[in-house]
Scaffold this motif. Structure first.
Motif, mmCIF file in Angstrom:
data_model
loop_
_atom_site.group_PDB
_atom_site.id
_atom_site.type_symbol
_atom_site.label_atom_id
_atom_site.label_comp_id
_atom_site.label_asym_id
_atom_site.label_seq_id
_atom_site.Cartn_x
_atom_site.Cartn_y
_atom_site.Cartn_z
ATOM 1 N N ARG A 60 0.849 -1.180 0.000
ATOM 2 C CA ARG A 60 0.000 0.000 0.000
ATOM 3 C C ARG A 60 0.891 1.238 0.000
ATOM 4 O O ARG A 60 1.910 1.282 0.672
ATOM 5 C CB ARG A 60 -0.897 -0.007 1.240
ATOM 6 N N ARG A 61 0.502 2.238 -0.745
ATOM 7 C CA ARG A 61 1.281 3.475 -0.832
ATOM 8 C C ARG A 61 0.597 4.576 -0.035
ATOM 9 O O ARG A 61 -0.619 4.721 -0.071
ATOM 10 C CB ARG A 61 1.420 3.904 -2.291
ATOM 11 N N HIS A 62 1.413 5.336 0.674
ATOM 12 C CA HIS A 62 0.925 6.473 1.449
ATOM 13 C C HIS A 62 1.570 7.729 0.862
ATOM 14 O O HIS A 62 2.781 7.763 0.655
ATOM 15 C CB HIS A 62 1.290 6.320 2.922
ATOM 16 N N ALA A 63 0.756 8.755 0.624
ATOM 17 C CA ALA A 63 1.251 9.967 -0.023
ATOM 18 C C ALA A 63 2.205 10.763 0.863
ATOM 19 O O ALA A 63 3.110 11.426 0.364
ATOM 20 C CB ALA A 63 0.079 10.845 -0.439
ATOM 21 N N SER A 64 2.009 10.706 2.186
ATOM 22 C CA SER A 64 2.883 11.465 3.080
ATOM 23 C C SER A 64 3.366 10.576 4.214
ATOM 24 O O SER A 64 2.767 9.535 4.517
ATOM 25 C CB SER A 64 2.137 12.673 3.669
ATOM 26 N N GLU A 65 4.440 11.002 4.852
ATOM 27 C CA GLU A 65 4.977 10.253 5.976
ATOM 28 C C GLU A 65 3.980 10.250 7.138
ATOM 29 O O GLU A 65 3.841 9.252 7.842
ATOM 30 C CB GLU A 65 6.310 10.846 6.425
ATOM 31 N N PHE B 22 5.469 6.483 0.477
ATOM 32 C CA PHE B 22 5.833 5.792 1.710
ATOM 33 C C PHE B 22 5.147 4.449 1.804
ATOM 34 O O PHE B 22 3.978 4.310 1.476
ATOM 35 C CB PHE B 22 5.471 6.651 2.923
ATOM 36 N N HIS B 23 5.903 3.436 2.244
ATOM 37 C CA HIS B 23 5.397 2.106 2.535
ATOM 38 C C HIS B 23 5.656 1.841 4.013
ATOM 39 O O HIS B 23 6.348 2.599 4.685
ATOM 40 C CB HIS B 23 6.141 1.033 1.730
ATOM 41 N N LEU B 24 5.128 0.717 4.508
ATOM 42 C CA LEU B 24 5.382 0.294 5.879
ATOM 43 C C LEU B 24 6.191 -0.990 5.870
ATOM 44 O O LEU B 24 6.016 -1.832 5.001
ATOM 45 C CB LEU B 24 4.060 0.065 6.618
#
Length: 66
Positions: free
Chosen positions: A12-17, A42-44
């Motif tokens: 899953r991609r996250h646009a911001s930290e 950002f990924h986890l």
């Protein structure tokens, strides 16, 4: 270490930290965000050895051997 393209595509991609940190705190396991060199978002990751815990997370202390 550079993220492989196949791994990046599955995560899953996250646009911001901040979005990634919020998702990591809500997870049932300890996760940390990182910026992907492939997509720039950002990924986890669950690889946390030697890393400081995120604020708001609870890390269990290792069990002592008596």
């Amino acid at each position: 270490m550079r993220t492989r393209l196949s791994v990046c595509a599955r995560k899953r991609r996250h646009a911001s930290e901040q979005d990634a940190i919020a998702a990591a705190i809500l997870a049932n396991i300890v996760l940390r965000p990182y910026r992907c060199e492939r997509c720039g978002q950002f990924h986890l990751t669950s690889r946390t050895k030697g890393k400081r815990p995120l604020p708001g997370t609870v890390v269990a202390a290792p069990a002592s051997i008596d």
